[in-house]
Scaffold this active site. Structure first.
Site, short mmCIF file in Angstrom:
data_model
loop_
_atom_site.label_atom_id
_atom_site.label_comp_id
_atom_site.label_asym_id
_atom_site.label_seq_id
_atom_site.Cartn_x
_atom_site.Cartn_y
_atom_site.Cartn_z
N ASN A 87 0.85 -1.19 0.00
CA ASN A 87 0.00 0.00 0.00
C ASN A 87 0.89 1.24 0.00
O ASN A 87 1.86 1.32 0.76
CB ASN A 87 -0.91 0.00 1.23
CG ASN A 87 -1.83 -1.20 1.26
OD1 ASN A 87 -2.38 -1.59 0.23
ND2 ASN A 87 -2.01 -1.79 2.42
N HIS A 100 6.99 -2.01 2.90
CA HIS A 100 6.76 -3.42 3.20
C HIS A 100 5.86 -4.03 2.15
O HIS A 100 4.95 -3.37 1.64
CB HIS A 100 6.14 -3.61 4.60
CG HIS A 100 4.94 -2.75 4.86
ND1 HIS A 100 5.04 -1.41 5.16
CD2 HIS A 100 3.62 -3.03 4.87
CE1 HIS A 100 3.82 -0.91 5.34
NE2 HIS A 100 2.94 -1.88 5.17
#
Ligand code: 5GP
Ligand code: ZN
Length: 114
Positions: A87, A100
């Site tokens: 995201n 991440h």
């Protein structure tokens, strides 16, 4: 390391995590709030805020992240069906501003995501 970054603290061992993989430049650990039977976060040990901050100089690092993700998926028995998602920005659901990749699998995954 970036001050006040949760995932930098996890890399440094200041906050405990359940390690799944570790290489010179990449760390992987189980998500504290799993969205599926397998939910692992793959991160660079170096602080990079998001995928929007990646450039050509990160080529080898990004390749390693994807290799680690594939290895984890295979080890978890989901190598034939998993989701690899990152995201970018709060509006897209990013809540930790250290790059991440979520490795998610082990259940039926619908598309498009919410
Ligand atoms: P994002 O919302 O930024 O895409 O993903 C952040 C992820 O980090 C979330 O899935 C959340 O559950 C996970 N997370 C937040 N804090 C911690 C923590 O202290 N330990 C672990 N293992 N995961 C965390
Ligand atoms: Zn960080």
């Amino acid at each position: 390391m970036s001050e006040d970054c949760l995932f930098c603290k996890i890399v440094a061992g200041e906050i405990p995590s359940e390690q799944v993989a570790s290489t010179d430049d990449v760390y992987a650990f189980r998500d504290i709030n799993p969205a599926a039977p397998t939910h692992v976060l793959v991160i660079p040990k170096e602080h990079i805020a998001s995928a929007a901050d990646l450039g050509s100089r990160h080529g080898a690092l990004v390749a390693e992240i994807f290799e680690v993700a594939r290895r984890i998926a295979q080890n978890e028995g989901i190598g034939d069906a998993y989701r690899l998602v990152s995201n970018v920005g709060a509006g897209a659901g990013q809540s930790v501003f250290h790059l991440h990749f979520h490795v998610i699998g082990g259940r039926e995954l619908s598309w498009p995501p919410g």
